[in-house]
Design a protein around this motif. Structure first.
Motif, mmCIF file in Angstrom:
data_model
loop_
_atom_site.group_PDB
_atom_site.id
_atom_site.type_symbol
_atom_site.label_atom_id
_atom_site.label_comp_id
_atom_site.label_asym_id
_atom_site.label_seq_id
_atom_site.Cartn_x
_atom_site.Cartn_y
_atom_site.Cartn_z
ATOM 1 N N GLU A 1 -14.174 9.151 10.845
ATOM 2 C CA GLU A 1 -14.127 8.265 10.375
ATOM 3 C C GLU A 1 -13.138 8.518 8.391
ATOM 4 N N VAL A 2 -14.980 8.957 8.037
ATOM 5 C CA VAL A 2 -13.891 9.208 6.812
ATOM 6 C C VAL A 2 -13.083 10.219 6.520
ATOM 7 N N LYS A 3 -12.064 10.950 6.863
ATOM 8 C CA LYS A 3 -11.548 11.468 7.206
ATOM 9 C C LYS A 3 -9.715 10.191 7.825
ATOM 10 N N ASP A 4 -10.073 9.718 8.527
ATOM 11 C CA ASP A 4 -9.126 9.069 9.089
ATOM 12 C C ASP A 4 -8.865 7.821 7.715
ATOM 13 N N ALA A 5 -10.182 7.003 7.631
ATOM 14 C CA ALA A 5 -9.992 5.669 6.437
ATOM 15 C C ALA A 5 -9.726 6.162 5.452
ATOM 16 N N VAL A 6 -9.796 6.899 4.356
ATOM 17 C CA VAL A 6 -10.270 7.163 3.639
ATOM 18 C C VAL A 6 -9.008 7.920 2.637
ATOM 19 N N TYR B 1 -11.308 8.009 -4.470
ATOM 20 C CA TYR B 1 -11.215 7.292 -2.738
ATOM 21 C C TYR B 1 -10.717 5.899 -2.464
ATOM 22 N N ALA B 2 -10.690 5.463 -1.946
ATOM 23 C CA ALA B 2 -10.066 4.575 -1.459
ATOM 24 C C ALA B 2 -10.049 4.664 -0.182
ATOM 25 N N GLU B 3 -10.174 2.935 0.695
ATOM 26 C CA GLU B 3 -9.888 2.604 1.078
ATOM 27 C C GLU B 3 -8.764 1.663 1.935
ATOM 28 N N GLU C 1 -11.834 -0.084 -4.199
ATOM 29 C CA GLU C 1 -13.072 -1.213 -5.093
ATOM 30 C C GLU C 1 -13.119 -1.539 -5.949
ATOM 31 N N MET D 1 -21.647 -2.013 -7.537
ATOM 32 C CA MET D 1 -19.942 -1.322 -7.179
ATOM 33 C C MET D 1 -20.889 -0.441 -6.237
ATOM 34 N N ALA E 1 -16.741 2.856 -1.041
ATOM 35 C CA ALA E 1 -16.714 2.759 0.033
ATOM 36 C C ALA E 1 -16.795 2.869 1.290
ATOM 37 N N ALA F 1 -17.070 3.654 4.503
ATOM 38 C CA ALA F 1 -16.341 4.505 5.454
ATOM 39 C C ALA F 1 -17.253 5.594 4.378
ATOM 40 N N ARG G 1 -7.900 18.225 6.910
ATOM 41 C CA ARG G 1 -8.325 16.974 7.432
ATOM 42 C C ARG G 1 -9.212 18.357 9.008
#
Lengths: 198, 198
Positions: free
Chosen positions: A49-54, A63-65, A70, B1, B4, B6, B37
């Motif tokens: 998930e972290v590799k897909d979403a971030v 880093y952002a989703e 944020e 804060m 993220a 994930a 990845r």
């Protein structure tokens, strides 16, 4: 006599993690083998998930989703101050202090001619664009207090000062809770130079 | 804060691993985020694969990928000796010494009335079946040298000795490379009792 191939493969992958040696890898592997299937797979899922979403924030390279991270998305942050750091993990470190309420800009490294890292390898163009577009009053350099970090801060300060923006640097000195006796000479020297009136 | 979601989920999962605290979890998470990845997903795949492929050996209850484990499947092992251990990780530990060439039997724990672990919770019936079917000449107890391990060894010795099978126990004594001064009294006492002629 080797472990089963699947276990050996897991051990090899675990040993690649920072701070994990053969003994820890074995401990973690047997813990995973002993865990219920669901529980072990939650870790695998979290990695996927972290590799897909971030990915990187389009504005500050944290880093952002979503499109922006944020911090950039928050309405309560002070947009007139930008803190410049080397890596996304430095953002987390500063956020944990709860002492900073401005925005960030992640350079993605630090200038290091020895390692072939020049200004074009860092997100400097994007920083300069933000400084001309946005109404920024202060840029705080929070690069690491080592040769590369200091060089990067000095280089950027020379670019930014002509824009009439206030440029600051995190204070160097004795770590809180530290011991004078064990401080290195450079840190102690810096603490004396930067002594404050009480 | 917060981080993220994930990233936070990955941190939570990493912190559940034995020997990994918040700082190590963060270091590993950022290492995974920074990795290509493919490389990060190899770890996820290894976890999934180990949960899918690895189960218990039908003969000795070691971890196995086929029906029986690699030790049981090997033709070069001495089938007349069975080493009894608590956990599959103890098999790995003994295999690393390269000092043992017999078979194993993994009990899946040790007797512990305090924790509600009785003889029926361990693979004891299966061990006794192996001892009557197979032509076993010696059973080596390699349970841990603590209360539970010693109790388990004593309990099993009482069951096995009447079968006319030789029963042995791993030696207790000073660890090699250790220091007499730092040995605890029980270990040092055991080392004196079990002193050998030179």
């Amino acid at each position: 006599m080797e472990s089963a191939p699947a276990i050996q493969k897991l051990l090899d992958e675990l040993e690649r993690m920072p701070g994990v040696g053969p003994k820890s890898a074995q401990r973690i592997a047997y813990w995973l083998l002993n865990s219920p299937r669901d529980s072990a797979l939650r870790l695998a899922d979290a990695i996927v998930e972290v590799k897909d979403a971030v990915h990187f924030c389009s504005r500050c390279f944290n880093y952002a989703e979503g499109d922006v991270c944020e911090v950039c998305a928050s309405a309560s942050r002070d947009a007139s101050t930008i803190c410049v750091v080397s890596e996304p993990r430095d953002v987390s470190a500063i956020e944990r202090t709860a002492a900073y309420s401005g925005l960030y800009h992640v350079l993605g490294g630090a200038l290091s001619p020895m390692d072939g890292v020049g200004p074009d390898d860092l997100h400097i163009t994007e920083l300069m664009a933000r400084l001309s577009d946005e109404s920024v009053a202060e840029v705080v350099f929070a690069t690491n207090p080592n040769v590369e970090g200091e060089t990067t801060a000095a280089y950027l300060a020379r670019l930014i000062k002509p824009l009439g923006i206030k440029v600051t640097r995190l204070a160097s000195g004795l770590p809180v809770g530290g011991d004078l006796e064990f401080a290195d000479e450079v840190t102690l020297g810096r603490a004396i130079e930067s002594r404050r009136a009480l």
